[in-house]
Design a protein around this motif. Structure first.
Motif: not given
Length: 170
Positions: A98-114, A135-147
């Motif tokens: 995703f090319d995300d544009n925003g989230m509703e509601p916003l989290p109070t905390e976020s954390y990202n790992t691989e 709120d997102a659109r699919l990245e233009p270069a994404v192909q096939w499928e993603r689980s």
């Protein structure tokens, strides 16, 4: 006299077949597009466990560059209020499409790992449900499928999870 205009050569049968096949394929694609068959198709994956229901609304089929739905709903199955905080986790490699544009509601905390992206939400007292919309659109270069996989964590423990797959049409 002589002429410099070449004689017309009749196309061979394989050239004729190739032309007709190409015209047929373009016609089928144009018709499918006109009927809306090449757009986004939404789906829902849901699981219930340990007193909670987790529902993911996602694109089962989408195309690069299109607005693509993704939302997660958490609900208490007993009608009891949700805990004061809940954490929703989603596969990081799935979210990378995703090319995300925003989230509703916003989290109070976020954390990202691989492996996981975790969003912690404060739940108002007495509420038995929470819905998070991306709120997102699919990245233009994404192909096939993603689980992907989504889960709900309460007090640091996963209480319910669900899997889903998005296929990407050309």
């Amino acid at each position: 006299g002589q002429t410099t205009i070449p004689e017309e050569v009749a196309p061979s049968s394989w050239e004729t077949a190739l032309r007709l096949t190409t015209i047929g394929l373009v016609t089928v694609l144009a018709l499918a597009g006109t009927l809306g068959l090449l757009g986004v198709r939404s789906a829902e994956a849901s699981a219930t466990s340990n007193g909670f229901q987790l529902t993911v609304d996602y694109a089962a089929i989408t195309r690069p560059g299109l607005a693509t739905p993704f939302s997660i709903a958490v609900r208490s199955t007993s009608g009891a209020p949700l805990p004061a905080t809940v954490t929703i986790k989603v596969s990081s490699d799935y979210l990378a499409i995703f090319d995300d544009n925003g989230m509703e509601p916003l989290p109070t905390e976020s954390y990202n790992t691989e492996t996981w992206t975790r969003w912690t939400f404060a739940v108002p007292e007495g509420e038995d449900a929470l819905t998070m919309d991306l709120d997102a659109r699919l990245e233009p270069a994404v192909q096939w499928e993603r689980s992907g996989q989504a889960g709900l964590e309460v007090d640091g423990e996963e209480v319910v999870s669900v899997g889903f797959t998005t296929r990407v049409a050309p």
